[in-house]
Motif scaffolding. Sequence first.
Motif, PDB file in Angstrom:
ATOM      1  N   ALA A   2      21.718 -79.256  16.432  1.00  0.00           N
ATOM      2  CA  ALA A   2      22.681 -80.320  16.128  1.00  0.00           C
ATOM      3  C   ALA A   2      23.929 -80.194  16.988  1.00  0.00           C
ATOM      4  O   ALA A   2      24.700 -81.128  17.118  1.00  0.00           O
ATOM      5  CB  ALA A   2      23.075 -80.281  14.656  1.00  0.00           C
ATOM      6  N   GLN A   3      24.118 -78.997  17.563  1.00  0.00           N
ATOM      7  CA  GLN A   3      25.299 -78.776  18.372  1.00  0.00           C
ATOM      8  C   GLN A   3      25.196 -79.410  19.744  1.00  0.00           C
ATOM      9  O   GLN A   3      26.199 -79.646  20.394  1.00  0.00           O
ATOM     10  CB  GLN A   3      25.491 -77.266  18.591  1.00  0.00           C
ATOM     11  CG  GLN A   3      25.773 -76.518  17.337  1.00  0.00           C
ATOM     12  CD  GLN A   3      27.240 -76.614  16.991  1.00  0.00           C
ATOM     13  OE1 GLN A   3      27.957 -77.407  17.553  1.00  0.00           O
ATOM     14  NE2 GLN A   3      27.675 -75.822  16.054  1.00  0.00           N
TER      15      GLN A   3
ATOM     16  N   GLU B 286      28.996 -76.353  26.648  1.00  0.00           N
ATOM     17  CA  GLU B 286      29.974 -75.755  27.539  1.00  0.00           C
ATOM     18  C   GLU B 286      30.040 -74.245  27.324  1.00  0.00           C
ATOM     19  O   GLU B 286      30.051 -73.472  28.278  1.00  0.00           O
ATOM     20  CB  GLU B 286      31.371 -76.347  27.307  1.00  0.00           C
ATOM     21  CG  GLU B 286      32.390 -75.754  28.268  1.00  0.00           C
ATOM     22  CD  GLU B 286      33.828 -76.198  28.033  1.00  0.00           C
ATOM     23  OE1 GLU B 286      34.183 -76.482  26.879  1.00  0.00           O
ATOM     24  OE2 GLU B 286      34.586 -76.237  29.015  1.00  0.00           O
ATOM     25  N   LEU B 287      30.058 -73.820  26.054  1.00  0.00           N
ATOM     26  CA  LEU B 287      30.206 -72.402  25.763  1.00  0.00           C
ATOM     27  C   LEU B 287      28.932 -71.629  26.138  1.00  0.00           C
ATOM     28  O   LEU B 287      29.003 -70.576  26.774  1.00  0.00           O
ATOM     29  CB  LEU B 287      30.534 -72.223  24.275  1.00  0.00           C
ATOM     30  CG  LEU B 287      31.431 -71.052  23.894  1.00  0.00           C
ATOM     31  CD1 LEU B 287      32.762 -71.104  24.611  1.00  0.00           C
ATOM     32  CD2 LEU B 287      31.662 -71.030  22.392  1.00  0.00           C
ATOM     33  N   SER B 288      27.774 -72.158  25.749  1.00  0.00           N
ATOM     34  CA  SER B 288      26.519 -71.472  26.067  1.00  0.00           C
ATOM     35  C   SER B 288      26.310 -71.406  27.576  1.00  0.00           C
ATOM     36  O   SER B 288      25.856 -70.390  28.114  1.00  0.00           O
ATOM     37  CB  SER B 288      25.330 -72.177  25.411  1.00  0.00           C
ATOM     38  OG  SER B 288      25.548 -72.290  24.028  1.00  0.00           O
TER      39      SER B 288
ATOM     40  N   HIS C 204      39.688 -77.807  32.261  1.00  0.00           N
ATOM     41  CA  HIS C 204      40.360 -78.704  31.315  1.00  0.00           C
ATOM     42  C   HIS C 204      41.813 -78.939  31.722  1.00  0.00           C
ATOM     43  O   HIS C 204      42.692 -79.040  30.875  1.00  0.00           O
ATOM     44  CB  HIS C 204      40.279 -78.119  29.905  1.00  0.00           C
ATOM     45  CG  HIS C 204      38.876 -78.097  29.378  1.00  0.00           C
ATOM     46  ND1 HIS C 204      38.363 -79.085  28.578  1.00  0.00           N
ATOM     47  CD2 HIS C 204      37.860 -77.224  29.605  1.00  0.00           C
ATOM     48  CE1 HIS C 204      37.087 -78.811  28.314  1.00  0.00           C
ATOM     49  NE2 HIS C 204      36.761 -77.691  28.921  1.00  0.00           N
TER      50      HIS C 204
ATOM     51  N   ALA D 181      39.375 -70.661  24.576  1.00  0.00           N
ATOM     52  CA  ALA D 181      37.942 -70.860  24.830  1.00  0.00           C
ATOM     53  C   ALA D 181      37.321 -69.547  25.316  1.00  0.00           C
ATOM     54  O   ALA D 181      36.197 -69.198  24.936  1.00  0.00           O
ATOM     55  CB  ALA D 181      37.736 -71.978  25.850  1.00  0.00           C
TER      56      ALA D 181
ATOM     57  N   VAL E 158      20.526 -73.936  17.709  1.00  0.00           N
ATOM     58  CA  VAL E 158      21.476 -74.710  16.917  1.00  0.00           C
ATOM     59  C   VAL E 158      21.464 -76.142  17.452  1.00  0.00           C
ATOM     60  O   VAL E 158      22.405 -76.605  18.074  1.00  0.00           O
ATOM     61  CB  VAL E 158      22.886 -74.097  17.049  1.00  0.00           C
ATOM     62  CG1 VAL E 158      23.845 -74.739  16.062  1.00  0.00           C
ATOM     63  CG2 VAL E 158      22.845 -72.589  16.837  1.00  0.00           C
TER      64      VAL E 158
ATOM     65  N   ARG F 150      27.583 -81.892  21.896  1.00  0.00           N
ATOM     66  CA  ARG F 150      28.876 -82.043  21.235  1.00  0.00           C
ATOM     67  C   ARG F 150      29.836 -80.947  21.685  1.00  0.00           C
ATOM     68  O   ARG F 150      30.621 -80.440  20.908  1.00  0.00           O
ATOM     69  CB  ARG F 150      28.738 -82.014  19.723  1.00  0.00           C
ATOM     70  CG  ARG F 150      27.928 -83.185  19.185  1.00  0.00           C
ATOM     71  CD  ARG F 150      28.260 -83.481  17.741  1.00  0.00           C
ATOM     72  NE  ARG F 150      29.488 -84.235  17.628  1.00  0.00           N
ATOM     73  CZ  ARG F 150      29.564 -85.561  17.528  1.00  0.00           C
ATOM     74  NH1 ARG F 150      28.489 -86.263  17.497  1.00  0.00           N
ATOM     75  NH2 ARG F 150      30.725 -86.160  17.448  1.00  0.00           N
ATOM     76  N   GLY F 151      29.739 -80.559  22.936  1.00  0.00           N
ATOM     77  CA  GLY F 151      30.711 -79.614  23.468  1.00  0.00           C
ATOM     78  C   GLY F 151      30.242 -78.176  23.428  1.00  0.00           C
ATOM     79  O   GLY F 151      30.807 -77.311  24.063  1.00  0.00           O
ATOM     80  N   SER F 152      29.184 -77.903  22.647  1.00  0.00           N
ATOM     81  CA  SER F 152      28.744 -76.520  22.522  1.00  0.00           C
ATOM     82  C   SER F 152      28.032 -76.073  23.783  1.00  0.00           C
ATOM     83  O   SER F 152      27.992 -74.899  24.099  1.00  0.00           O
ATOM     84  CB  SER F 152      27.805 -76.374  21.348  1.00  0.00           C
ATOM     85  OG  SER F 152      26.575 -76.983  21.660  1.00  0.00           O
TER      86      SER F 152
END
Lengths: 356, 356
Positions: free
Chosen positions: B34-35, B42-44, B119, B132, B32, B38-40
């Motif tokens: 384009a992600q 962090e999750l991956s 955070h 999250a 993905v 842009r913060g993604s």
Amino acid sequence: MSTDLAQALDLSAIRRRIETVLTDFLHRPSSVPAQRGRGSDELSQALADFVLAPGKRIRPVLCVLGWYAAGGADDETVWRTAASLEIFHAFALIHDDIIDASETRRGRPSAHRAFATRHADRPDADAYGTHAALLLGDLALARSDALLHAAGLNTRQRDTVLPLIDTMRTEVLLGQHMDLTATGRPSDDVERALTIARYKTAKYTVERPLQVGATLAGAGPDLLDVCSAYALPLGEAFQLRDDLLGTFGDPAQTGKPVLEDLRSGKATVLVAVAMQLADAERRRTLVSLVGRPDLDEDGAALVRRILRHTGAEETVERMITTRYNAALSALDADVLAPQSADALRSIAARAVVRAA
Amino acid sequence: MSTDLAQALDLSAIRRRIETVLTDFLHRPSSVPAQRGRGSDELSQALADFVLAPGKRIRPVLCVLGWYAAGGADDETVWRTAASLEIFHAFALIHDDIIDASETRRGRPSAHRAFATRHADRPDADAYGTHAALLLGDLALARSDALLHAAGLNTRQRDTVLPLIDTMRTEVLLGQHMDLTATGRPSDDVERALTIARYKTAKYTVERPLQVGATLAGAGPDLLDVCSAYALPLGEAFQLRDDLLGTFGDPAQTGKPVLEDLRSGKATVLVAVAMQLADAERRRTLVSLVGRPDLDEDGAALVRRILRHTGAEETVERMITTRYNAALSALDADVLAPQSADALRSIAARAVVRAA
């Protein structure tokens, strides 16, 4: 019979058949018999209630239209795959409502509120409600897979459709995470707000469901590109309309409290455009009001005035029109069967021109 | 080389190969693009960190052993399928820690605590952390599917293994829901506590992983029955040991605060047996202390004394021994390759005789 009427009948026939597949699957006796009568029925029953509550079924409908657009003939496989997208969507809504602390969904209590109310005698009723809804969402995701795995895909379909659905899932979750991170205080980052709309809505709600159906029927890259050219602008327009309705709409029609978006400080394109257009004083007002959990009707009225006077509302309306036109132009491609193009046109109009 | 050593080497070789598959999959660049940025990420990244933290890998190991037990030869498919069970397990742990409000996992901060700390500058840091982590768990489930779908299953394997994994998922979620509903105040319902252990642990952790591996290799019903005859008593014994460690264990070794089970009022067999054996006064004491969020060390010491003096601790030890012996007897079946039986014996011993 007019063409418009034939289309309407087609779409409602598609919806009815989706309902039948969902009802059959969700009411099938549990394959986990020892669980019955020990509390598990509550979860399975709650899933059936949630999924079978009235809804637009937009994702399954688009999946079926993608299938016909690619020349698919009637086949049980497409109906089951399409229905599995609706159960996946139940997962996304249930967890989204937990994150947004939404009290209602489609005019009824959200899943976590319903569990909390049903277990009001527990001292930890609110936490119980949230945690039961968390598990309900998880169950929806697991059951959507079970239906997909039982859809009867052949080897080619499995090799092409399952990875596409996996991508769709990852995209929507990363979109949710971007949204979560961006929510809280107003920003002028229009590009970021549009990216969130693309991942949370345009790809998830329109592009991928269409492509899943088309891929099932063996569509080639040309048709898949047409799906994207139609879906991405339309999906963005849909989200932009949603944002306008979330701020200016009539809660009696939308079924959604009108202060929710502003109180949570949702990162909408609408607010980002206003932040760009506003003078220093209005920017300060927006920063002080948007994202306040205790924002009242007077404060919201002031925000709405700023959204109007800066021209943000009008700008977003123009953005919707541009995207709507782009979506319609994409349907002129000659790889689409004319009847499918008509149905997609009708869906586009309803997505963009609506009050709820 | 002694037989014991050869087994140990085998099991650690299995674990190492599982680590390799997990690392390759989780560090593969996102599909993905384009992600990115842009913060993604962090999750991956959080998913990779969580899954790749040291762990026993018991479910993938059992899957691989089930495969060899059924005569499977080396094949990438079984490794990927086994690794997908570990990513699914990350999903279950992350959401379980939210429900239990656990501060730590494997001696490190739980996922929701880690997000909240990262955070800490947000006014809503705790809620952000929980939400999250909710999405992180969802992503783990979606990614475990993606790995499973890319495992290279042939048609027979897909038709038999995917439904088995779907059943496993439904079982563990319904078990979690039974657990959630039962947690809060002590009950003398031993049968219910055992049912929860069966669904949350015995089936999920032992029976289904073994059967998934065996089914991949084409096992018939006889071998699948042997898997159950070994797995169900062993898994219950494992959970009973866990309950004893959760109350009497050394937090420095278990990595789990020792008051957590008692404070939450977890519906363990241990407490249910004590409620059955206790006289009226001790029952009242248990009811007043177990499930109190503010239970202190003195209160816990009193509960432990009652668990000892009523004979509940000893009863649970005996239940463990009975189940352990039943699991070992099941391995005498002649459908099992002798080497697989040896490895399963070694796993059984470690599951039941342990301090962490």
